[in-house]
Design a protein around this motif. Structure first.
Motif: not given
Lengths: 262, 360
Positions: A69-71, A137-138, A197-200, A206-212
């Motif tokens: 998506f970023g690219v 978000g990522y 990749f390293a950031i994600v 983001l992941a905790a609050l979106l509960n993923r």
């Protein structure tokens, strides 16, 4: 000269103590699970945990989606701005820096407010929708790195002449991007991709609050409940990040057409 | 109507007009050069033909079809850039094949055409190399092969030799001209190098401040410049000021001397006019009757090999004179008193406006 050398070594020594000592301490601690001797038990325990596989696999897939998506978002945008609207570059640079200034918690609360189940676009109402939101978000968090990497890559080539040459040979915009621009900024794109990749992989908020079920919240969970495993996980995360950096170097080395440009 | 017609072409950037009422008709297979200094509008005009710039007004017709509204990739025009613009990620052969691949030509045809093009530019052995492995001259040859591979209607070259060293420039310009003649392709060549334009072109368009000052064959442009600018830009030129004494006989006063050109002049008695004389038209030896003679003193002698350039102070300005080197006659020495002579028909009379040229 001698004085200069002394201060140089001192700076290096301070740097090593500041950066390497905690890492060495963590590694050492992660090996001490078995009483009285060093072992890889903590690593075995972590790698045998099915939740590790699930969360790490999820984060890898999310990282790949974010990179794609970023690219697709950044390369055409940076290319178009460089080619047609160079005056907008400072504005774009400012926008891409915003994720460094605005905390992820603000972004995620904004998302939840905008896309909750009672909104017009209830993305948080389904797992797939929330995954999509998490990917956006990522992508936002990695924007400063991805944009800068791509922009540096574009700076190294004569974007205008290459575009015009391809146009005069009959190529349209999609073909120019896919066959001329992207292959020539591939190294830069890969640099951005590995940073993304390293950031994600390590992202928590983001992941905790979106509960993923991502790797970041798993790290936090283990850290709160175990002693040696979190140290092993930290070392594994660190190794993944360094492997990404190494891959950037490796890809640069293996690029055939960028060696010794005249 | 020619093969490529440019009519009333104008281009504004904001309030700045860079091309003014440009008109040109080019025949099929003709080699035209746009010659002029930086900022004269030659590249902008070329880019409008290519489709990279949109004209503010005017028409461009190729083979009878108006192309102004067509995108660059629809015009079937080959373009060669000063910076080569080869695709760095592709090999030489892949670069040449690019346009054919875009057009989805059959693989066998692409292979054949690439081999043919590389043979034409003398790089048959270099197909597998990447651009960075080639010299500047070789890269520009690949760029030429790539532009020609798609059999364009028109070939545009934007200062293609500017980035190369002098020796390569000279050899490549004759190669480009030979290839153009062999393929019979209509070509526009942009340059600020008068020698390039004079040696390669069927016709030259001399541009100045967005205007085509003069269009003509290299012979016409050099020998009968129509404006002061063309006279001064193309070739080296000695300029002196004279006052008309008798316009009917072409009698002029230069300093304290009086000379007669033997042809009527358009301006009135007492008018100041500029005279232009090419260095090679001047001689230190007395010429036939009717030649003009200007006394002077040699101030400098430059030995350039086949040519000796002598600078003579005539009292009303320093004039340059070119003479062929002859091993049996040593060059003159500075300080010598000499008489410069020039045939009356070699004196170009310039006026202040779009001046009058004179025919030989």
């Amino acid at each position: 000269m001698k004085v200069n050398r002394f201060w140089s070594w001192l700076a290096i020594a301070v740097g090593v103590i500041y950066f390497a000592l905690p890492l060495l301490g963590t590694i050492e601690f992660s090996l001490r699970m078995r009483r009285g001797e060093y072992s890889l038990d903590a690593y075995r325990a972590v790698l045998a945990d099915p939740r590790f596989h699930e969360t790490f696999g999820y984060s890898v897939i999310m990282a790949i989606c974010t990179i794609v998506f970023g690219v697709l978002l950044v390369v055409p945008t940076a290319y178009w701005v460089r080619l047609k609207m160079p005056r907008l570059r400072p504005l774009l640079e400012f926008i891409t820096l915003l994720p460094l200034v605005i905390p992820p918690i603000v972004i995620v609360f904004g998302y939840i407010r905008m896309y909750n189940t009672s909104s017009l676009l209830p993305l948080t109402g389904s797992a797939m929708g929330t995954n999509l939101l998490l990917m956006f978000g990522y992508a936002t968090l990695s924007l400063p790195y991805m944009y800068r990497a791509v922009d540096t890559g574009l700076r190294a080539i004569d974007v205008r002449s290459l575009t015009e040459a391809a146009q005069s040979l009959g190529a349209g915009w999609v073909l120019i991007l896919a066959r001329v621009i992207l292959p020539n900024v591939l190294i830069a794109v890969l640099s951005g991709a590995f940073l993304t990749f390293a950031i994600v992989i390590g992202e928590f908020v983001l992941a905790a609050l979106l509960n993923r079920p991502a790797f970041g919240p798993y790290l936090q969970l283990i850290g709160a409940n175990r002693a040696y495993e979190p140290a092993a996980l930290a070392v594994i995360s660190f190794a993944i990040t360094w492997a990404c950096m190494g891959l950037i170097q490796l890809v640069t080395q293996f690029s055939k057409h960028t060696k010794a440009p005249r | 109507m020619g093969f490529l017609d440019i009519e009333h072409l104008e281009k504004f950037y904001g309030t700045n007009q860079v091309v003014k009422d440009f008109n040109l008709s080019i025949e099929k297979g003709e080699f035209i050069s746009f010659l002029g200094p930086s900022g004269c509008g030659k590249t902008t005009t070329l880019r409008m033909v290519a489709g990279f710039e949109t004209p503010t007004s005017g028409r461009i017709r190729i083979n009878g079809k108006d192309v102004v509204d067509q995108r660059p990739n629809q015009r079937n025009i080959g373009m060669v850039f000063q910076s080569y613009a080869l695709f760095p990620n592709l090999t030489v052969a892949q670069n040449v094949a690019f346009g054919l691949r875009v057009a989805r030509a059959p693989k066998a045809k692409i292979r054949g055409r690439v081999a043919e093009m590389l043979a034409i530019v003398g790089l048959s052995e270099f197909g597998a190399r990447f651009p960075f492995q080639l010299s500047g001259g070789q890269q520009q040859r690949v760029a030429l092969a790539r532009a020609l591979a798609v059999q364009p209607q028109v070939l545009l070259l934007d200062e293609p030799l500017s980035a190369l060293d002098a020796k390569i420039r000279v050899s490549l310009r004759s190669e480009i001209r030979d290839i153009q003649k062999t393929l019979g392709i209509t070509t526009i060549y942009v340059t600020h190098d008068q020698e390039e334009a004079l040696s390669m072109s069927d016709r030259i368009v001399v541009m100045h401040q967005g205007v085509a000052d003069q269009v003509g064959t290299p012979f016409e442009i050099y020998n009968t410049p129509k404006t002061r600018f063309v006279a001064s830009f193309v070739g080296t030129l000695n300029q002196i000021v004279a006052t008309i004494q008798d316009p009917s006989t072409g009698t002029l006063q230069i300093g304290a001397d009086s000379v007669t050109l033997g042809r009527p002049l358009a301006a009135k008695t007492g008018t100041e006019v500029g005279l232009a004389i090419r260095p090679e038209a001047l001689s230190l030896r007395p010429q036939s009757d009717g030649a003009l003679s200007l006394p002077g003193r040699i101030v400098a002698v430059d030995f350039l090999g086949s040519v000796v350039r002598v600078k003579v102070d005539t009292g009303s300005g320093v004039m340059s004179l070119d003479m062929f080197n002859r091993p049996t006659a040593p060059p003159p020495v500075p300080g010598e008193q000499v008489a410069l002579s020039v045939a009356a028909e070699d004196v170009i009379v310039l006026s202040d406006g779009t001046a009058v040229g004179q025919s030989r």
